[in-house]
Scaffold this motif. Structure first.
Motif, PDB file in Angstrom:
ATOM      1  N   GLU A  61     -14.831 -39.706  51.237  1.00 47.89           N
ATOM      2  CA  GLU A  61     -15.953 -38.772  51.233  1.00 47.89           C
ATOM      3  C   GLU A  61     -17.070 -39.264  52.147  1.00 47.89           C
ATOM      4  OE1 GLU A  61     -17.034 -38.321  47.162  1.00 47.89           O
ATOM      5  OE2 GLU A  61     -15.583 -36.719  46.799  1.00 47.89           O
ATOM      6  N   GLU A  62     -17.359 -40.555  52.092  1.00 52.83           N
ATOM      7  CA  GLU A  62     -18.409 -41.120  52.944  1.00 52.83           C
ATOM      8  C   GLU A  62     -18.033 -40.988  54.414  1.00 52.83           C
ATOM      9  OE1 GLU A  62     -18.858 -45.099  51.584  1.00 52.83           O
ATOM     10  OE2 GLU A  62     -20.036 -44.546  49.796  1.00 52.83           O
ATOM     11  N   ASN A  84     -15.958 -38.766  55.849  1.00 52.87           N
ATOM     12  CA  ASN A  84     -16.024 -37.373  56.278  1.00 52.87           C
ATOM     13  C   ASN A  84     -17.456 -36.874  56.369  1.00 52.87           C
ATOM     14  OD1 ASN A  84     -13.226 -36.777  56.591  1.00 52.87           O
ATOM     15  ND2 ASN A  84     -13.005 -36.712  54.368  1.00 52.87           N
ATOM     16  N   SER A  85     -18.318 -37.355  55.466  1.00 57.48           N
ATOM     17  CA  SER A  85     -19.722 -36.971  55.512  1.00 57.48           C
ATOM     18  C   SER A  85     -20.383 -37.488  56.791  1.00 57.48           C
ATOM     19  CB  SER A  85     -20.447 -37.515  54.283  1.00 57.48           C
ATOM     20  OG  SER A  85     -21.818 -37.169  54.316  1.00 57.48           O
ATOM     21  N   ARG A  86     -20.102 -38.743  57.137  1.00 51.02           N
ATOM     22  CA  ARG A  86     -20.662 -39.308  58.373  1.00 51.02           C
ATOM     23  C   ARG A  86     -20.162 -38.553  59.594  1.00 51.02           C
ATOM     24  NH1 ARG A  86     -19.405 -44.314  55.905  1.00 51.02           N
ATOM     25  NH2 ARG A  86     -17.570 -44.493  57.252  1.00 51.02           N
ATOM     26  N   SER A  93     -19.175 -35.427  59.765  1.00 53.61           N
ATOM     27  CA  SER A  93     -19.823 -34.121  59.811  1.00 53.61           C
ATOM     28  C   SER A  93     -21.259 -34.239  60.304  1.00 53.61           C
ATOM     29  CB  SER A  93     -19.783 -33.470  58.434  1.00 53.61           C
ATOM     30  OG  SER A  93     -20.389 -32.198  58.457  1.00 53.61           O
ATOM     31  N   GLU A  94     -21.993 -35.217  59.783  1.00 52.50           N
ATOM     32  CA  GLU A  94     -23.383 -35.410  60.190  1.00 52.50           C
ATOM     33  C   GLU A  94     -23.499 -35.780  61.658  1.00 52.50           C
ATOM     34  OE1 GLU A  94     -25.014 -38.302  57.596  1.00 52.50           O
ATOM     35  OE2 GLU A  94     -24.965 -37.014  55.812  1.00 52.50           O
ATOM     36  N   ASP A 147     -14.678 -28.554  55.318  1.00 58.72           N
ATOM     37  CA  ASP A 147     -15.609 -28.820  56.415  1.00 58.72           C
ATOM     38  C   ASP A 147     -15.088 -30.069  57.128  1.00 58.72           C
ATOM     39  OD1 ASP A 147     -17.788 -28.937  58.113  1.00 58.72           O
ATOM     40  OD2 ASP A 147     -19.139 -29.810  56.620  1.00 58.72           O
ATOM     41  N   TYR A 148     -13.984 -29.896  57.866  1.00 60.55           N
ATOM     42  CA  TYR A 148     -13.245 -31.052  58.366  1.00 60.55           C
ATOM     43  C   TYR A 148     -12.779 -30.884  59.807  1.00 60.55           C
ATOM     44  CZ  TYR A 148     -12.802 -32.016  53.350  1.00 60.55           C
ATOM     45  OH  TYR A 148     -13.063 -32.235  52.022  1.00 60.55           O
ATOM     46  N   SER A 172     -11.448 -32.657  47.248  1.00 59.80           N
ATOM     47  CA  SER A 172     -11.653 -32.713  48.693  1.00 59.80           C
ATOM     48  C   SER A 172     -10.408 -32.249  49.462  1.00 59.80           C
ATOM     49  CB  SER A 172     -12.023 -34.132  49.123  1.00 59.80           C
ATOM     50  OG  SER A 172     -10.963 -35.029  48.857  1.00 59.80           O
TER      51      SER A 172
END
Length: 254
Positions: free
Chosen positions: A33-34, A36-38, A40-41, A88-89, A141
């Protein structure tokens, strides 16, 4: 007495082993999760698009920095996004279908893997149907949410997804969703249109769990989104969507 101690020791080992497995799985989920979040950001922008509501429907709601993504990993094929869901990938395509099963976008180990396109598909979504795979993760996820489309209400709340690519953005208008076998003919890839492919689309429409407001298009290009299902051994849940070209590429209007 000795046997009781041995049994207690065995049970303790089993308990500690089970606890270690659970903790490891939680750690893997968190790291995924971390990561994929990075990603995306770093590579996407979600500022609200200017213009009328009609114009917004023709343009992707996010922008993606594909030049930077491609420079980091040339396997990059696109980005898939659905408002109000975890989807969102980044989307990858490798030379085989095993590579991204347990690898993240940067090639490091990841239990969650990465969303990827079938290796047999031609690049650029040129085939009649392009198959896109993602794991059904227990934390919701990746493609775990696909089976939610078995509900008519969920479909009506999320009738479209977005697929952004460096060359062209697409709105994915969902047509059908159903449970099938991993060995089903649904996983046949069709490069050219014709009666066989028309029958393929008709079969999926007849099996659908929801009634779609969208219509199939003769000669159109489609995506089949696929994930594991626990309905039976080797079960899969799939969504069929029509690719409708939007304005621009990478979220940048034409």
């Amino acid at each position: 007495m000795v046997w009781r101690r041995m049994a207690a020791a065995v049970l303790l080992v089993i308990f500690l082993g089970s606890t270690a497995v659970i903790l490891f799985a939680k750690r893997e989920y968190r790291l995924s999760e971390e990561r994929n979040s990075r990603l995306s950001e770093q590579y996407t922008d979600r500022e609200e698009a200017a213009g009328t509501q009609e114009e917004a429907l023709l343009s992707a709601p996010i922008r993606v920095d594909f030049p930077s993504l491609y420079a980091e990993n040339p396997d990059t094929a696109g980005w898939i996004y659905c408002e109000g869901t975890p989807i969102d990938y980044v989307v990858m395509q490798a030379a085989d279908n095993d590579y991204y099963l347990r690898r993240s976008y940067d090639g490091t180990h990841s239990t969650a893997g990465t969303i990827f396109i079938d290796a047999e598909n031609r690049a650029g979504f040129a085939d009649c149907n392009t198959i896109v795979y993602g794991h059904n993760m227990r934390n919701g996820s990746m493609f775990a949410v696909l089976s939610e489309w078995a509900s008519q209400e969920f479909y009506e709340e999320h009738p479209v997804l977005w697929l952004l690519t460096p060359e062209q953005d697409y709105q994915i208008r969902l047509l059908a969703g159903c449970t099938t076998s991993a060995y089903s003919d649904i996983y046949t890839i069709y490069q050219e249109p014709g009666e066989a492919f028309d029958n393929y689309v008709k079969e999926l429409l007849s099996l659908s769990d929801f009634q779609s407001d969208a219509e199939a298009e003769e000669g159109g290009h489609y995506v089949l989104l696929s994930t594991c299902s626990y309905a039976f051994d080797n079960a899969r849940y799939v969504l069929l969507g029509l690719l409708v070209p939007a304005e621009g590429a990478g979220g940048e209007g034409a």
